[in-house]
Design a protein around this motif. Structure first.
Motif, short mmCIF file in Angstrom:
data_model
loop_
_atom_site.label_atom_id
_atom_site.label_comp_id
_atom_site.label_asym_id
_atom_site.label_seq_id
_atom_site.Cartn_x
_atom_site.Cartn_y
_atom_site.Cartn_z
N UNK A 35 53.07 7.98 66.95
CA UNK A 35 53.18 6.65 67.55
C UNK A 35 52.30 6.59 68.79
N UNK A 36 51.60 5.49 68.94
CA UNK A 36 50.83 5.27 70.17
C UNK A 36 51.46 4.06 70.87
N UNK A 37 52.15 4.35 71.92
CA UNK A 37 52.92 3.33 72.62
C UNK A 37 52.09 2.79 73.78
N UNK A 38 51.89 1.47 73.78
CA UNK A 38 51.12 0.85 74.85
C UNK A 38 52.03 0.58 76.05
N UNK A 39 51.64 1.07 77.22
CA UNK A 39 52.42 0.87 78.44
C UNK A 39 51.48 0.39 79.54
N UNK A 40 52.02 -0.03 80.65
CA UNK A 40 51.21 -0.48 81.77
C UNK A 40 50.26 0.64 82.20
N UNK A 41 48.98 0.37 82.17
CA UNK A 41 47.99 1.33 82.64
C UNK A 41 47.51 2.31 81.60
N UNK A 42 48.16 2.37 80.44
CA UNK A 42 47.72 3.35 79.45
C UNK A 42 48.55 3.38 78.20
N UNK A 43 48.64 4.56 77.65
CA UNK A 43 49.38 4.77 76.40
C UNK A 43 50.24 6.03 76.51
N UNK A 44 51.32 6.02 75.77
CA UNK A 44 52.07 7.25 75.56
C UNK A 44 51.85 7.64 74.10
N UNK A 45 51.25 8.78 73.92
CA UNK A 45 51.01 9.28 72.56
C UNK A 45 52.14 10.21 72.14
N UNK A 46 52.72 9.91 70.99
CA UNK A 46 53.77 10.77 70.42
C UNK A 46 53.14 11.50 69.24
N UNK A 47 52.96 12.79 69.35
CA UNK A 47 52.21 13.53 68.34
C UNK A 47 53.14 14.56 67.67
N UNK A 48 53.23 14.45 66.35
CA UNK A 48 54.02 15.44 65.59
C UNK A 48 53.24 16.74 65.51
N UNK A 49 53.89 17.83 65.86
CA UNK A 49 53.18 19.12 65.88
C UNK A 49 54.04 20.18 65.22
N UNK A 50 53.36 21.27 64.83
CA UNK A 50 54.08 22.40 64.24
C UNK A 50 53.19 23.64 64.29
N UNK A 51 53.78 24.79 64.50
CA UNK A 51 53.02 26.05 64.50
C UNK A 51 52.02 26.13 65.64
N UNK A 52 50.89 26.80 65.36
CA UNK A 52 49.79 26.82 66.32
C UNK A 52 49.04 25.50 66.18
N UNK A 53 49.07 24.69 67.19
CA UNK A 53 48.49 23.36 67.02
C UNK A 53 47.49 23.06 68.12
N UNK A 54 46.71 22.02 67.83
CA UNK A 54 45.68 21.57 68.77
C UNK A 54 45.68 20.04 68.74
#
Lengths: 59, 427
Positions: A35-54
């Motif tokens: 999810x990329x949440x738009x907020x005042x001044x920018x975004x909050x990125x919600x990134x699903x991750x697992x294991x060794x991630x980048x």
């Protein structure tokens, strides 16, 4: 921005991304933008991750 | 569940906000973590509207008027933390009598900040002991001392020590370091009283789960006795305060928040790395919170050397490190741009958090005003600009904010290994 981390379990890594350069492009390894949440001044990125991630944030 | 009067309401409130509570861990993976075990990176600013400062000119306010919009502006920069300054002199202006209205203001400002998504680090602030250790005209000082902020007058015990600075440095004032000696020796029970004041603040704020923690005592000076003896006493004071806070939390059924401890003030301006001995406490919910003013107030080390050095001390404590204060103060922010970027690079390298000094400062603040009440400043620019009336002019420090608002992780699953600010335009 580039973030690398190691995890033994899946979860959501949260990012602050400023709006200065527009809407970001988020990709990486063992990571998916949930999810990329738009907020005042920018975004909050919600990134699903697992294991060794980048996570890469570009524009 | 049986609910009697107000108890049920409080219980529900705690459960609802449980997921926002953070804790610190020491040992092999030191850090600040949320309930899901994610590594939390906190960045923000110091905020001093509750400061009880010496006023050098009655026409010039020492602090900005409080405005919740400050927190909204911080959040829009990606800040997720504020270090909220308050003073013992305002909490307990007369011995044993707490100013409930002031404590309520601490609570109110805390709640406003957390309503905007900012964690609040509550900071028992002091600079050069107190606003009551200023020089009098009759002292005929070559280098007079302005008053600053901290202890109440009744707890300012310096006997006949001079109120003149030795060389212009505020901490060189004998009245200041004699007052600190009185604290470390607990003369007239003033150390007990300071700890009791902390308990009042904890009881008033700790049910807000977004209280990050308690910065036990800002930039403590040592006294005038043997350094090792004084450092032992500082560590003992920290230990006693943490125990009192934990007792207050437990006995009032409040969540436990992180304890933050600092180095001595001499680290910032003099070549004396005064830090408490690592065995001063077994507390696990603990964060080391030094200040770094290298290439700013002091040029003893470079920014990078200072950062590395504090991290070495941090490794001895096996704690997470959080830089409670840092900053650069050239009147033209452009001249500090490269220093800001170098500091940011160190933060990102180690994945540590910080609060920059500071969000705003009035021209009448003791940091800005002269001893005689004159000020060279019509306006004062930190992250936002204030005029002499303490009002926001509408100007912001875009040079600094462009660095501070850089992209970063807020909550990291797993063990972070690498963070680098690489800006690539692919479109």
């Amino acid at each position: 921005m580039k973030l690398k981390a190691s995890s033994g379990k899946a979860g959501i890594t949260k990012l602050w991304i400023n709006r200065r350069y527009g809407t970001p492009i988020i990709d990486g390894k063992n990571s998916t933008l949930d999810k990329l949440e738009s907020v005042e001044g920018g975004f909050i990125g919600h990134v699903k991750v697992d294991g060794d991630y980048e996570i890469n944030v570009n524009y | 569940m049986v609910c009697l009067f107000g108890s049920c309401k409080k219980e529900i409130k705690n459960v609802e906000s449980q997921s926002r509570l953070l804790h610190a861990e020491r040992g092999v993976n030191p850090g600040i973590y949320d309930k899901e075990g994610r590594y939390i990176l906190l960045r923000g600013a110091n905020y001093n509207v509750l400061g009880d400062y010496w006023q050098g000119n009655p026409l010039l306010p020492t602090t900005k008027s409080y405005d919740i919009n400050d927190f909204k502006m911080m959040a829009a920069q990606g800040f997720n933390c504020v270090r909220l300054i308050f003073n013992w002199s305002a909490i307990e202006p007369t011995k044993g009598n707490y100013d409930r209205a002031y404590i309520d203001r601490i609570r109110k400002v805390t709640d406003d900040a957390t309503s905007q998504g900012l964690y609040v680090l509550l900071d028992m602030h002091q600079d050069a002991w107190s606003k009551f250790t200023f020089s009098l005209p009759s002292d005929n000082c070559e280098f007079p001392n302005k008053g600053w902020d901290g202890a109440p007058e009744w707890a300012t015990i310096y006997d006949d020590a001079s109120r003149c600075t030795l060389n212009g440095g505020r901490e060189t004032t004998p009245a200041v370091f004699h007052s600190f000696q009185s604290l470390w020796d607990n003369r007239e029970g003033i150390q007990d009283a300071l700890i009791a004041s902390w308990v009042e603040v904890v009881k008033a704020t700790a049910d807000n789960e977004m209280v990050l923690g308690y910065d036990i005592f800002n930039e403590p000076s040592l006294g005038y006795k043997n350094v090792n003896e004084e450092l032992y006493k500082l560590g003992k004071f920290y230990k006693r305060t943490i125990e009192a806070i934990r007792n207050a939390e437990k006995s009032n059924n409040l969540p436990e928040h992180i304890a933050f401890f600092e180095m001595g003030i001499s680290w910032n301006g003099e070549p004396i790395p005064s830090f408490v001995f690592p065995e001063f406490t077994n507390e696990q919910n603990l964060v080391f919170a030094p200040h770094n003013y290298f290439e700013s107030i002091t040029y003893l080390l470079t920014i990078e050397q200072g950062y590395e050095a504090t991290n070495i001390f941090n490794n001895n404590y096996k704690t997470h490190m959080f830089m409670g204060e840092w900053g650069f103060f050239d009147s033209n922010p452009e001249n500090d741009k490269s220093k800001m970027k170098r500091f940011a690079k160190m933060e990102d390298k180690y994945l540590y958090g910080s609060t920059i000094w500071q969000w705003s400062q009035t021209p009448g603040d003791p940091h800005a005003i002269n001893f005689d009440g004159t000020t060279p400043q019509q306006t004062s620019l930190h992250l936002i600009e204030l005029d002499q009336a303490g009002q926001f002019t509408g100007n912001i420090n875009t040079v600094f904010l462009n660095v501070l608002s850089r992209n970063r992780p807020l909550a990291i699953v797993g063990k972070p290994r690498f963070l680098k600010r690489i800006l690539t335009m692919v479109k």
